[in-house]
Design a protein around this motif. Structure first.
Motif, PDB file in Angstrom:
ATOM      1  N   ASN A 186       0.819  -1.217   0.000  1.00  0.00           N
ATOM      2  CA  ASN A 186       0.000   0.000   0.000  1.00  0.00           C
ATOM      3  C   ASN A 186       0.849   1.261   0.000  1.00  0.00           C
ATOM      4  N   ARG A 187       1.929   1.231   0.769  1.00  0.00           N
ATOM      5  CA  ARG A 187       2.766   2.425   0.860  1.00  0.00           C
ATOM      6  C   ARG A 187       3.488   2.699  -0.451  1.00  0.00           C
ATOM      7  N   PHE A 230       1.014   3.947  -3.054  1.00  0.00           N
ATOM      8  CA  PHE A 230       0.761   5.367  -2.825  1.00  0.00           C
ATOM      9  C   PHE A 230       1.889   6.215  -3.414  1.00  0.00           C
ATOM     10  N   ASP A 281       1.657   6.280  -7.164  1.00  0.00           N
ATOM     11  CA  ASP A 281       0.486   7.076  -7.539  1.00  0.00           C
ATOM     12  C   ASP A 281       0.806   8.567  -7.445  1.00  0.00           C
ATOM     13  N   VAL A 301      -7.556   0.447   1.490  1.00  0.00           N
ATOM     14  CA  VAL A 301      -6.490   1.392   1.155  1.00  0.00           C
ATOM     15  C   VAL A 301      -5.907   1.050  -0.210  1.00  0.00           C
ATOM     16  N   THR A 331      -6.288   3.553  -3.429  1.00  0.00           N
ATOM     17  CA  THR A 331      -5.091   4.071  -4.103  1.00  0.00           C
ATOM     18  C   THR A 331      -5.109   3.723  -5.582  1.00  0.00           C
ATOM     19  N   ASN A 390      -7.724   5.777  -7.371  1.00  0.00           N
ATOM     20  CA  ASN A 390      -7.229   7.142  -7.529  1.00  0.00           C
ATOM     21  C   ASN A 390      -6.285   7.234  -8.726  1.00  0.00           C
TER      22      ASN A 390
END
Length: 472
Positions: free
Chosen positions: A275-276, A279, A282, A307, A311, A314
């Motif tokens: 996830n990090r 992000f 992104d 999450v 992400t 997005n």
């Protein structure tokens, strides 16, 4: 007939002495607890109780007396008993009694007294060890005034023949990390081999996590390499902290390299790890990497969470692929990961950004049908989007709808809307917003007042010209 007699036991005298001490101890406790004898007579009461049984106070009796004084907040009567122990008594005092005194002094906030007792231990026939030293350090490290005494204690400790152990260094490193002195913590770890001990995995992990919170990526990566050279591998939690630092500094490719190293070290990344980095890619507008990383998660069997989906959605919206984004929302639902308000806000923001106000309204309606209430972010996205597209009256109506619900935008949005309304000739609506601002103690800025003044001057000028024409 000759009577039989048992031979005298060589242990009888010792048994009598122990029984006498026990009786004296019980008498002392009874008088102290039931009769509530004054604390200033405690020492004489203790001595008299044992003297009546032809004995002297033992360590257990002194320990009970100390506990009684601390429990009843009569600490001022403790020094005379310590003086008696040092100058009159000859018994060896167990270290655990001094550990209790040090800890009780710490609870009472009397850190200097705790230090004094520690240094006094050899004079009261007790050899201090790392146990009492650690107890003292724990007391000192809890108080700001105690931290100033730590250095003095450590300097004098070798004279007391107390050897520092790994447990001592753990206490000190933990305190340094808590106070943000990470350079000193690393230096202390490097000093440990000089004292015959080495940092363990727990200590390396603590310092690494602290560096991730306080330091930059360069220091973090240097320490990570040092940790690996010491044959300690970070856990997933520590690796995630390192990834977070790199992503925060925009070094998402380096973060992905750390992810690869995790797998090579046998530390399997979790959803948080991906996830990090998702992000990070992104935010860097590297949508190709976002796609690849999302597919990689699925291939290794990790289940995306909200999450992850948010992400990824997005990223799709930023690419203008709204159909795929909407399909991904449906995939979330099929996977049992219901979209939340953040998911719909991302879609609404994406549509508003490209001017698809109708689509944004459809998404906001869908959100309400699913039982999700708009939050302040939803209103802000719609408000900014309507204003940017010149739909000032729609923005005004939305603002008047959100205010009774407790959603109050920042001063800048109030002022921008006032200026836009006046510019479009909607003076009464601008006045209404002004009154709403004043009722909420939000001060209009100079631009808003200037817009009002200019509008009034223009209105006065138009009225004057009109009247002049009529008169003529």
């Amino acid at each position: 007939m000759r009577s039989w007699k048992w031979p005298p036991s060589p242990y009888r005298g010792k048994w009598d002495q122990s029984f006498g001490e026990l009786q004296a101890f019980e008498t002392f406790k009874k008088k102290l607890l039931r009769e509530r004898s004054p604390a200033d007579n405690l020492l004489s009461l203790l001595i008299d109780c044992f003297k009546s049984y032809e004995s002297t106070p033992n360590p257990a009796a002194y320990s009970f007396a100390f506990s009684y004084l601390f429990r009843h907040r009569l600490v001022c009567h403790l020094p005379p008993i310590l003086d008696h122990l040092e100058k009159v008594e000859k018994i060896d005092v167990p270290e655990r009694i001094f550990v209790d005194i040090i800890q009780n002094y710490g609870r009472a906030g009397m850190v200097q007294d705790a230090v004094n007792v520690f240094f006094r231990m050899p004079r009261i026939r007790c050899t201090p060890s790392v146990i009492s030293l650690n107890a003292l350090l724990l007391v000192l490290c809890k108080k700001k005034e105690g931290l100033a005494l730590v250095r003095d204690v450590l300097v004098k400790t070798p004279d007391m023949n107390v050897r520092l152990e790994a447990s001592t260094f753990w206490i000190l490193v933990r305190v340094l990390c808590r106070n943000g002195k990470l350079g000193s913590a690393v230096e202390l770890m490097n000093m440990m081999p000089l004292h015959g001990c080495n940092p363990d995995e727990r200590m390396y992990s603590l310092v690494l996590r602290s560096l991730c919170r306080e330091a930059g990526s360069a220091e973090v990566m240097d320490f990570l390499e040092e940790m690996r050279n010491a044959s300690f591998l970070p856990g997933t939690l520590e690796y995630n902290s390192v990834i977070d630092v790199l992503v925060r500094e925009g070094k998402v490719n380096d973060a992905y390299n750390v992810l690869t190293r995790m797998k090579l070290d046998g530390r399997w990344p979790d959803v948080v790890s991906y996830n990090r980095i998702l992000f990070g890619f992104d935010m860097a507008n590297n949508f190709e990497k976002v796609d690849d990383l999302f597919d990689e998660m699925l291939l290794i069997g990790l289940c995306p969470d909200r999450v992850t989906y948010n992400t990824y959605i997005n990223g799709l919206c930023n690419q203008g692929e709204f159909e795929r984004a909407c399909r991904m929302v449906k995939c979330m639902e099929r996977a049992g990961c219901n979209p939340d308000i953040e998911t719909f806000n991302i879609l609404i923001a994406g549509y508003m950004k490209i001017g698809e106000i109708r689509k944004a309204r459809e998404v906001s309606s869908t959100m309400c049908r699913k039982g999700l209430q708009w939050n302040s972010q939803t209103y802000t996205i719609l408000l900014d989007g309507l204003h940017s597209k010149g739909q000032i009256m729609e923005a005004y109506q939305l603002l008047m709808e959100m205010l009774p619900k407790g959603f109050v935008p920042g001063p800048s949005r109030f002022n921008t809307l006032i200026h836009g309304l006046i510019e479009k000739g909607h003076f009464p609506e601008a006045i209404e917003i002004l009154m709403e601002m004043i009722s909420r103690s939000v001060a209009p800025d100079a631009r808003s007042w200037r817009s009002f003044i200019d509008s009034l001057q223009l209105s006065y000028l138009e009225t004057s010209i009109c009247l002049e024409g009529i008169v003529t």
